[in-house]
Design a protein around this motif. Structure first.
Motif, PDB file in Angstrom:
ATOM      1  N   GLU A 105       0.860  -1.182   0.000  1.00  0.00           N
ATOM      2  CA  GLU A 105       0.000   0.000   0.000  1.00  0.00           C
ATOM      3  C   GLU A 105       0.895   1.229   0.000  1.00  0.00           C
TER       4      GLU A 105
ATOM      5  N   THR B  72      -3.045   3.905  -5.177  1.00  0.00           N
ATOM      6  CA  THR B  72      -3.041   3.386  -3.806  1.00  0.00           C
ATOM      7  C   THR B  72      -2.020   2.281  -3.545  1.00  0.00           C
ATOM      8  N   HIS B  73      -1.461   1.667  -4.603  1.00  0.00           N
ATOM      9  CA  HIS B  73      -0.595   0.511  -4.394  1.00  0.00           C
ATOM     10  C   HIS B  73       0.632   0.519  -5.306  1.00  0.00           C
TER      11      HIS B  73
END
Length: 190
Positions: free
Chosen positions: A32, A125-126
């Motif tokens: 993350e 987000t990742h």
């Protein structure tokens, strides 16, 4: 300035990353993202690691413009790419610059002009990291992109300018953005 909680999170992500790189890496690695620090602080935290990455990148730039497949193969092997026999690297092929050890080209595959192989990718987000495996005798069409975690099967064909984000079965022909199978059974296979 990072809080103690963020420092602990970053340290935990570094441990998780080191464990992944020491493993067999058969499944993709996902972290993350955190706006408080750059992912580079996790995957390349020391000056030594940054220098090694920079030197690898320079060798890979030379490989990209090298005139012969044999020289390209030698240079890619030097930085950790697994390269089989008689792999055809046409001009401008871009191989994963940060994690070349996650890329495998089996014997006799042909990589079209300007195609790209990226074992890492970012979303909002990742951060994702995964092996790329190009099977024996596979052909990757010019200007195509093969994404992280993808296996292209033996004697498979990827049409030019395609985006491959899923595995391609042995002998299949795919094309498009995203790449999809173009034929279920070819006449010449009967």
């Amino acid at each position: 300035m990072l809080t103690n909680d963020l420092k602990e999170l970053r340290a935990a992500q570094r441990r998780k990353f080191r464990e992944y790189m020491a493993s067999d890496r058969d499944v993709p690695f996902v972290l993350e993202r955190n706006d408080a620090y750059c992912i580079d602080e996790v995957i390349c935290p020391t000056l030594g690691a940054q220098l090694r990455r920079s030197l690898r990148y320079i060798v890979m730039l030379i490989a990209r413009i090298a005139p012969s497949c044999a020289l390209k193969s030698f240079l890619y092997r030097l930085v950790g790419v697994t390269v089989g026999k008689r792999v055809c690297f046409t001009p401008g092929v871009v191989v994963e610059p940060l994690f070349p050890e996650l890329v495998t080209f089996d014997d006799g595959c042909c990589l079209g002009m300007g195609c790209r192989f990226f074992a890492h990718e970012f979303t909002a987000t990742h951060f994702r990291l995964g092996r790329i495996h190009i099977g024996k005798g596979a052909v990757i069409g010019g200007y195509s992109t093969v994404s992280s975690g993808v296996k292209v099967g033996e004697r498979a064909t990827v049409g030019g300018s395609s985006f491959v984000n899923r595995d391609v079965a042995d002998g299949d022909t795919v094309g498009g953005v995203p790449a999809k199978s173009l034929v279920s059974k070819r006449k010449w296979d009967e």
